[in-house]
Scaffold this active site. Structure first.
Site, PDB file in Angstrom:
ATOM      1  N   GLU A 231      51.112  36.384  36.994  1.00 10.83           N
ATOM      2  CA  GLU A 231      51.281  35.717  38.287  1.00 10.83           C
ATOM      3  C   GLU A 231      51.327  36.753  39.396  1.00 10.83           C
ATOM      4  O   GLU A 231      51.995  37.780  39.265  1.00 10.83           O
ATOM      5  CB  GLU A 231      52.606  34.942  38.267  1.00 10.83           C
ATOM      6  CG  GLU A 231      52.698  33.849  39.299  1.00 10.83           C
ATOM      7  CD  GLU A 231      54.062  33.160  39.257  1.00 10.83           C
ATOM      8  OE1 GLU A 231      54.332  32.437  38.286  1.00 10.83           O
ATOM      9  OE2 GLU A 231      54.841  33.379  40.196  1.00 10.83           O
TER      10      GLU A 231
ATOM     11  N   GLU B 228      59.793  33.713  34.323  1.00  2.56           N
ATOM     12  CA  GLU B 228      60.499  34.776  35.034  1.00  2.56           C
ATOM     13  C   GLU B 228      62.003  34.740  34.786  1.00  2.56           C
ATOM     14  O   GLU B 228      62.733  34.030  35.471  1.00  2.56           O
ATOM     15  CB  GLU B 228      60.262  34.647  36.546  1.00  2.56           C
ATOM     16  CG  GLU B 228      58.852  34.968  36.973  1.00  2.56           C
ATOM     17  CD  GLU B 228      58.664  34.893  38.487  1.00  2.56           C
ATOM     18  OE1 GLU B 228      59.580  34.420  39.190  1.00  2.56           O
ATOM     19  OE2 GLU B 228      57.607  35.312  38.958  1.00  2.56           O
TER      20      GLU B 228
HETATM   21  C1  IDC Z   1      56.946  28.490  43.965  1.00  4.16           C
HETATM   22  C2  IDC Z   1      55.899  27.580  44.557  1.00  4.16           C
HETATM   23  C3  IDC Z   1      56.547  26.630  45.524  1.00  4.16           C
HETATM   24  C4  IDC Z   1      57.639  25.871  44.781  1.00  4.16           C
HETATM   25  C5  IDC Z   1      58.620  26.833  44.161  1.00  4.16           C
HETATM   26  C6  IDC Z   1      59.657  26.118  43.311  1.00  4.16           C
HETATM   27  O1  IDC Z   1      54.908  28.371  45.181  1.00  4.16           O
HETATM   28  O2  IDC Z   1      55.607  25.727  46.038  1.00  4.16           O
HETATM   29  O3  IDC Z   1      58.317  25.037  45.687  1.00  4.16           O
HETATM   30  O4  IDC Z   1      57.941  27.738  43.321  1.00  4.16           O
HETATM   31  O5  IDC Z   1      60.788  26.882  43.194  1.00  4.16           O
HETATM   32  C7  IDC Z   1      57.493  32.878  41.485  1.00  4.16           C
HETATM   33  C8  IDC Z   1      57.544  31.743  40.549  1.00  4.16           C
HETATM   34  C9  IDC Z   1      56.773  30.565  41.086  1.00  4.16           C
HETATM   35  C10 IDC Z   1      57.006  30.416  42.559  1.00  4.16           C
HETATM   36  C11 IDC Z   1      56.394  31.636  43.249  1.00  4.16           C
HETATM   37  C12 IDC Z   1      56.483  31.608  44.771  1.00  4.16           C
HETATM   38  O6  IDC Z   1      57.095  32.065  39.261  1.00  4.16           O
HETATM   39  O7  IDC Z   1      57.198  29.428  40.399  1.00  4.16           O
HETATM   40  O8  IDC Z   1      56.322  29.265  42.995  1.00  4.16           O
HETATM   41  N1  IDC Z   1      57.032  32.828  42.729  1.00  4.16           N
HETATM   42  O9  IDC Z   1      57.810  31.584  45.169  1.00  4.16           O
HETATM   43  N2  IDC Z   1      57.927  34.097  41.263  1.00  4.16           N
HETATM   44  C13 IDC Z   1      57.797  34.822  42.390  1.00  4.16           C
HETATM   45  C14 IDC Z   1      57.212  34.023  43.340  1.00  4.16           C
END
Ligand code: IDC
Length: 544
Positions: free
Chosen positions: A469, A381
């Site tokens: 995702e 992302e």
């Molecule tokens: C989130 C995980 C969380 C972790 C975090 C790290 O769910 O447990 O602590 O990342 O920064 C994304 C990202 C994905 C995120 C997810 C939810 O690609 O890595 O995971 N998210 O926030 N994009 C939008 C949402």
């Protein structure tokens, strides 16, 4: 006058008229020739200069593109020397398309990239918005930075953010705020401002931005990090008989669809792991088999590049690559498809760790070139200051690295603003590569019609989209679940035959985790082991 006299006079007159006709003919031909040459790209270039949003200029730009094509056609019939001229002019034109975009020397280890966005009229002025991003590709933090832009004479500042701005005479000087004084190694600082001038041409006088560090012009050259890549091609042992892979084989992209080895439309659906470094226990064959049992045919292996234990920060690279290798092996044995995801996140611009990415994808593509079920996701992302232009540039470097080894695998490219700005990619897609798709990510409780509208726009333009995702909850990965919004999303995904992977296969105490936090099982989950989003996932994968 006798007859003879008359005929002599007639002959003289006819001769004069004939000569006159020839002269007029030559003149007309010459003028016409000149007129045609006005279609040449040289003139086109001048039109593009006014890179505007007004109707008139849009027309000019379109006309421009047409002219570009005509010019190319004409080139074929023209003498060689002229052809050369036109080629040069065409190149000029394409770089001129980016008018307003200015870099200081990109060969520097730290440089400024300045792009211009919208502009509008206000109180007799034309206002234009600029974004200046300082990229620190070096391995050292940078402190005490300053940017100078010249040629601002007659201009005024309309607005600015993320820096202290001083306009004096001809020069705009930007210095740090207390919170962005340090530009971390491999980091960036994103600054924005709006300038206004009385007339449009004045914007063209702006110089390239110049970066100063501690009062001195920054001159340190960027030295590309040569990373040794040790990789041997692997041979897939076997794919489960009767499996999806056995039936559908190598996939490719046709229009907006994924098609199978027989050219039939196909759809991937499955789950994404959480960060491999954090939840490695879910990378096991029985775990993937359980997802397959629910109806899934896809596993995404998410390898964070910067967050705790990240591949480019403090992570154990060998361990992470072993997890990927195990994941690819299990998916292959089960006859499932598998995505190798370079999971950028806090390293918001993929260009920050581009050298590592190149080495990584070189290694992966050598290793898995004979695995027809492997898909490469080259950046999770892009966000914050990362523009589509940055991502595109990165993709144009990384895709050839993969293609050198793996000629056909599907490659997924992230889009700006956490994979929401698919419309940006649709405006200016990658060209010259096959089997490339663009990713959209959604978290149903946060992202709704506005992002779906962007997806629709992109799909209408024929852009192949992959949802690598998503979840039902908020963008934080936690919070409320919005089933209605998820249904709205899936109405669209179903009607467009869009493939997807649901975030995340872990038991973290957050709404997006598919397994209940108190369940320690790493496979064979019963309904009571699954979280609310997990139960939804199982039902969705089971749908035909
Ligand atoms: C989130 C995980 C969380 C972790 C975090 C790290 O769910 O447990 O602590 O990342 O920064 C994304 C990202 C994905 C995120 C997810 C939810 O690609 O890595 O995971 N998210 O926030 N994009 C939008 C949402």
């Amino acid at each position: 006058m006798n007859n003879k006299g008359i005929s002599k006079l007639t002959i003289v007159c006819i001769s004069i008229i004939a000569v006159l006709l020839v002269v007029v003919g030559i003149l007309v031909g010459y003028i016409a020739g000149n007129k045609n040459s006005q279609k040449s790209p040289e003139n086109t270039t001048t039109q593009v200069v006014s890179n505007d949003t007004t109707e008139e200029v849009t027309e000019a730009t379109e006309q421009d593109n047409d002219t570009g094509e005509i010019a190319e056609e004409e080139t074929e019939d023209e003498p060689e020397d002229k052809t050369e001229d036109k080629t040069e002019a065409t190149t000029e034109k394409s770089s001129d398309d980016k008018k307003g975009d200015k870099d200081n020397d990109k060969n520097l280890a730290c440089y400024v990239k300045m792009t211009s966005g919208d502009h509008w009229e206000n109180g007799g002025f034309i206002v234009k918005q600029y974004n200046a991003v300082i990229h620190n590709k070096s391995k050292e933090d940078i402190n005490g930075w300053e940017i100078k832009i010249n040629g601002v004479k007659g201009g005024k500042l309309e607005g600015s953010w993320n820096g202290k701005f001083k306009l004096s005479g001809d020069t705009l000087t930007i210095t740090a705020e207390s919170y962005n004084e340090t530009i971390n190694a491999k980091g960036m600082v994103d600054i924005g401002f709006q300038l206004k001038f009385k007339d449009e041409d004045s914007f063209d006088n702006l110089s390239d931005p110049v970066l100063y560090v501690n009062g001195e012009e920054y001159t340190q050259e960027y030295v590309k990090e040569e990373i040794e890549v040790n990789a041997e091609p692997k041979t897939p042992e076997s794919y489960a008989s009767g499996s999806e892979f056995e039936k559908h084989g190598r996939l490719s992209v046709k229009g907006t669809d994924i098609v199978d080895k027989n050219g039939e439309k196909y759809r991937l659906k499955g789950v994404s792991t959480h960060g491999l470094a954090w939840f490695p226990e879910y990378v096991n064959k029985k775990s993937f088999e359980t997802i397959k049992g629910y109806g899934g045919n896809l596993i995404r292996l998410a390898m964070y590049t910067a967050e705790g234990g990240g591949y480019c920060t403090d992570g154990d690279q060998d361990k992470l690559k072993k997890l990927i290798d195990d994941g690819v092996t299990y998916a292959t044995e089960l006859g499932m498809y598998v995505i190798v995801d370079w999971h950028i996140l806090s390293d918001s611009n993929p260009q920050m760790n581009q050298d590592e990415a190149e080495a990584f994808f070189k290694e992966m593509s050598i290793k898995y070139k004979d695995y027809d079920n492997v898909i490469y996701e080259i950046c999770n992302e892009p966000n914050s200051g990362a523009s589509w232009a940055d991502v595109k540039e990165y993709a144009e470097d990384i895709i050839p690295v993969i293609r050198e080894n793996d000629k056909e695998a599907i490659i997924l490219v992230g889009t700006p603003t956490w994979c929401q700005d698919i419309d940006e990619a649709a405006k200016d897609p990658l060209t010259g590569f096959d089997n490339v798709m663009y990713t959209v990510h959604f978290y149903a409780a946060t992202h709704k019609d506005n992002i779906r509208d962007k997806l629709k726009t992109a799909h209408d333009k024929g852009l192949p989209v992959f949802i690598s995702e998503f979840s039902l909850c908020e963008a934080s990965g936690n919070g409320e679940i919005d089933y209605d919004s998820a249904d709205d999303w899936f109405d669209m995904l179903d009607s467009y035959n869009i493939s997807y992977a649901q975030w995340n296969l872990a038991n973290k105490d957050e709404a997006s985790s598919l397994i209940n936090p108190d369940c320690k099982k790493t496979d064979g989950w019963k309904d009571e082991d699954l979280s609310e989003t997990g139960k939804w996932m199982k039902k969705k994968l089971g749908e035909k």
